[in-house]
Design an enzyme around this catalytic site. Structure first.
Site, PDB file in Angstrom:
ATOM      1  CB  CYS A 130    -105.249 -65.579  32.309  1.00  0.00           C
ATOM      2  SG  CYS A 130    -106.964 -65.569  31.765  1.00  0.00           S
TER       3      CYS A 130
ATOM      4  CB  CYS B 179    -109.313 -63.596  34.989  1.00  0.00           C
ATOM      5  SG  CYS B 179    -109.033 -65.312  34.563  1.00  0.00           S
TER       6      CYS B 179
ATOM      7  CG  ASP C 224     -89.993 -21.925  40.834  1.00  0.00           C
ATOM      8  OD1 ASP C 224     -90.172 -20.768  40.427  1.00  0.00           O
ATOM      9  OD2 ASP C 224     -89.801 -22.209  42.026  1.00  0.00           O
TER      10      ASP C 224
ATOM     11  CG  ASP D   9     -89.607 -25.204  45.886  1.00  0.00           C
ATOM     12  OD1 ASP D   9     -89.905 -24.264  45.118  1.00  0.00           O
ATOM     13  OD2 ASP D   9     -88.994 -25.052  46.949  1.00  0.00           O
TER      14      ASP D   9
ATOM     15  CG  ASP E 275     -93.559 -23.502  41.758  1.00  0.00           C
ATOM     16  OD1 ASP E 275     -93.596 -22.477  41.062  1.00  0.00           O
ATOM     17  OD2 ASP E 275     -92.629 -23.765  42.543  1.00  0.00           O
TER      18      ASP E 275
END
Length: 767
Positions: free
Chosen positions: A39, A42, A459, A658, A662
């Site tokens: 559970c 635990c 960008d 990308d 960046d």
């Protein structure tokens, strides 16, 4: 549980010399299986034990996946010591091998099913005998018969519950096992006293409570297995064998034995075994497993291909580029695992509450038992009211019997499991859906943050545009030929790696121009490039670059403005003391950029573009695609500052990019989003990766984050409401313990199956 190619991973992170963790300058991060958890309490106990250990920097337990990720200093504490600490609390840290996870999961499911079948048969028989004994005719030796039938259920098939309960109490962290054990073992033992004393027995109740618990646990194992199918599906996508060329002949080997440089032969209909580059052949490749895009992609000699994608047409020879953990598929699996192993911030609060849940229920149980003994008439009046429409309520039973039955009902109705499953199951299902759609989410925090984003900053090159600019205009000065203008510019630019430079050199080669090697080449950040060709100074770039060199670009200003208004990048080319003319380069806008940005604006997320282009060019692009805010003329190292300014204004900002330049901005943003077609460093810096490289996938990512978080909130709502409503009903004696035990199991299943409903939620934008 899901199958994982490598569950045990270790990462090394260099720490700042001045930090408190820098005694060794090294931290190990390891992911292990946790055996024995039943559970959320635990999980909280394991996590607390590890976090309080010396040398442990952080520990996060995923209850649904039964895994823990530990960051620790190996110079302070050994892994074996951490295992011993956890073992003392009744659980086990295990380092599974590469291929044994599925077998362990199947063995666990088989054991749970076996307990379920046998206990159901015995409990069903007990219930049948009880019905006959009560309503048909008395059965001789009834108590002995039900005791013999119920003993295996409570004492044998439920022994793991009692053992876990003992460990939990010994460690001072009571969990759900304590509630179930106290709800079944005392009633059974009191029932045995009926052989010697004239008291009401509860053997039937104890047997049924344990059986309902075992049924619920089995169904929970199955449901969690369905929720964690994402990684297993990803693993199964990979090819098992590959054919390679050895001395001119084909040889079939295991994919694990492939080496970089091997040449694979892939026929139509076959999976590509691993990432590589086409060296011979032409075909269409189904890359939907990687990008979510169903349209096949044409591949020719020199093109890169992704492992586990499907060759649809011609035969290909592919040189192996990446193997093992370096492949695209392995990286995807790692990202999904990382996401599933993290926590959403909202879970931190739920975990704190869960830590107090079982002790609170035990206190309420004791209070309920005492109240029934001290104020029996008050409780009888409530039960008499309930008996009018609840057939199981019996206010005429003895005071002690009512107190005992009601206290047992409180114990077994409470369910911390539903609280512990609320977040991880939604993340498990959601991250799998994202992977299928080409959306890779690195961590759970990004899920919660992305849904709260108020502005997305883009960008330009390679993000809004295709990243493949081409020369569109050549405007030479008087008495200067177009070819000479292009030759001079290309001779200088072919020393540069900038996309604009590549466009110019490509145009020159297409015209067959002979280029000269430049000398003293230098890139001027944000302005252009300069160098010498045949002993003469050459400049290619902006107005400011020309002006710094003492040249006047005024005669070209009108042409420059016209080109920039058409969203083209216009560059001046100077040779010696004369400006030879203007070259314009345009990077085509991606086909879906305008639609994606319009959809973001429609749902209330503002958009901005951060670019190094001049204001006029940037404004032209923004007008074409509907960007609401433009930040132009930004140098690469200035993007982080611009993101900070946007955060000051909008608070929650996502950055999409990308390129290598960046990466810092992606880290600065509240959520960094990398276009999958970009560089590895940008993807590594991002919280979300869009494998397809299309901005419509960004809209899908936002919709997915909202859907996941909605499910998490629903899960918590129903878990809290269940306990908030059921526990008071049980406290007033209006709930039979056997019904409570069944309802407890249903509450956990409801949370898991609610998470599974994510698969039916549409996330693709209607564009």
């Amino acid at each position: 549980m899901s199958e994982k190619p490598v569950v045990h991973t270790i990462e090394h992170a260099n720490l700042d010399p001045g930090s408190a963790e820098s005694a060794t300058g090294n931290t190990q991060k390891i992911t292990l299986n946790v055996n024995g958890m039943t559970c959320a309490s635990c999980a909280a106990g394991v996590e607390s034990t590890l976090k309080h250990a010396a040398g442990v920097k952080d520990a996060a337990v995923n209850f649904a996946m039964e895994r823990v990720t530990i960051s620790f200093d190996p110079a302070t504490v050994r892994l074996s010591e951490l295992k011993q600490m956890v073992q003392k609390t009744g659980y086990e840290l295990a380092e599974p091998g590469i291929n044994d996870n599925e077998e362990a999961d199947l063995a666990k499911a088989r054991a749970a099913r076996q307990r379920l079948v046998y206990s159901s048969l015995l409990a069903g028989t007990v219930m049948l005998l009880m019905t006959l004994h009560m309503f048909v005719r008395e059965i001789p030796g009834y108590l002995a018969v039900v005791a013999i039938l119920g003993a295996p259920v409570v004492l044998y098939f439920g022994r793991h519950v009692h053992l876990a309960s003992f460990h939990a109490l010994r460690s001072g962290r009571p969990n759900m096992d304590v509630l179930v054990s106290m709800g079944s073992l005392p009633p059974f033992l009191i029932g045995l006293a009926g052989f010697f004393l004239p008291i009401q027995t509860f053997i039937e109740m104890a047997t049924t409570i344990m059986t309902f618990h075992l049924i619920g646990k089995y169904l929970e194992v199955r449901a969690k297995g369905r929720a964690s199918q994402a990684i297993k599906k990803l693993v199964e996508m990979g090819a098992k064998t590959a054919r390679i060329l050895v001395d001119g002949s084909e040889q079939e080997i295991n994919v694990a034995d492939l080496a970089v440089g091997d040449v694979m032969v892939v026929r139509p209909g076959e999976k590509i075994p691993t990432d590589g580059t086409v060296v011979s052949g032409r075909s269409l490749i189904d890359e939907s497993m990687a990008t979510g895009e169903p349209v096949p992609v044409e591949k020719n000699t020199g093109d890169e291909v992704i492992g586990a994608t499907v060759n649809q047409q011609g035969m290909l020879q592919i040189r192996v580029a990446r193997v093992g953990s370096d492949t695209f598929l392995s990286q995807v699996i790692k990202l999904v695992e990382d996401c599933q192993g993290t926590k959403v911030p909202i879970q931190e609060f739920a975990d704190k509450i869960t830590g107090y849940f079982v002790p609170a229920i035990l206190a309420i149980t004791a209070l309920t038992f005492s109240s029934f003994l001290l104020f029996p008439e008050f409780h009888r009046s409530i039960m008499e009211w309930g008996a009018a429409f609840l057939p199981w309520v019996n206010p005429d039973a003895g005071r002690l019997t009512l107190a005992f039955v009601t206290a047992t009902a409180v114990l077994v109705i409470a369910c911390p499991c539903a609280l512990g499953l609320g977040t991880p199951t939604a993340l498990m299902v959601g991250s799998g859906i994202g992977a299928e759609k080409g959306i890779l989410i690195r961590n759970g925090e990004a899920v919660q943050t992305l849904r709260n984003i108020r502005l997305v900053a883009f960008d330009k090159t390679g993000t809004i545009t295709a990243g493949k600019p081409a020369v569109t205009d050549l405007l030479p000065a008087a008495e200067v030929a177009e070819q000479e203008l292009l030759r001079v510019a290309a001779s200088l630019e072919h020393a540069s790696e900038h996309p604009l430079a590549h466009a110019i050199t490509t145009a020159a080669r297409e015209q067959g121009l002979s280029l000269t090697e430049p000398v003293d080449f230098e890139a001027v950040t944000g302005a252009g490039v300069k160098g010498s060709i045949d002993g003469t100074r050459v400049l290619v770039g902006s107005r400011s670059l020309m002006q710094q060199a003492g040249l006047d670009p005024a005669e070209f200003e009108q042409d420059m403005q016209r080109l920039e208004n058409d969203a083209k990048t216009a560059m001046l080319i100077a040779h010696g003391t004369r400006i030879l003319g203007v070259i314009a380069v345009a990077d085509p806008i991606k086909h879906d950029s305008a639609a994606a940005i319009a959809e973001l604006e429609r749902i209330g997320i503002r958009t901005a573009m951060i670019t190094g282009d001049n204001q006029r060019t940037a404004d032209a692009i923004a007008r074409r695609i509907g960007i609401s805010r433009v930040v132009a003329g930004v140098l690469p190292d200035g993007k982080v500052d611009e993101v900070r300014r946007l955060q000051d204004e909008y608070t929650m900002v996502a950055m999409v990019g990308d390129g290598i330049n960046d990466a810092p901005a992606l880290k600065q943003a509240n959520v960094g989003i990398a276009i999958g077609t970009g560089t590895d460093i940008a993807i590594e810096a991002a919280d979300v990766t869009l494998v397809r490289g299309e901005l419509t996938a960004l809209v899908s990512a936002v919709n997915l984050s909202q859907a996941i978080f909605t499910k998490i909130k629903q899960n918590y709502f129903w878990a809290w409401m269940y306990n908030a409503a059921a526990v008071p009903v049980a406290m007033f004696g209006l709930l039979h313990p056997m019904i409570g035990a069944a309802a407890m199991s249903v509450s956990s299943l409801n949370v898991v199956y609610n998470s599974l409903r994510l698969k039916r939620v549409p996330i693709e934008p209607e564009i």
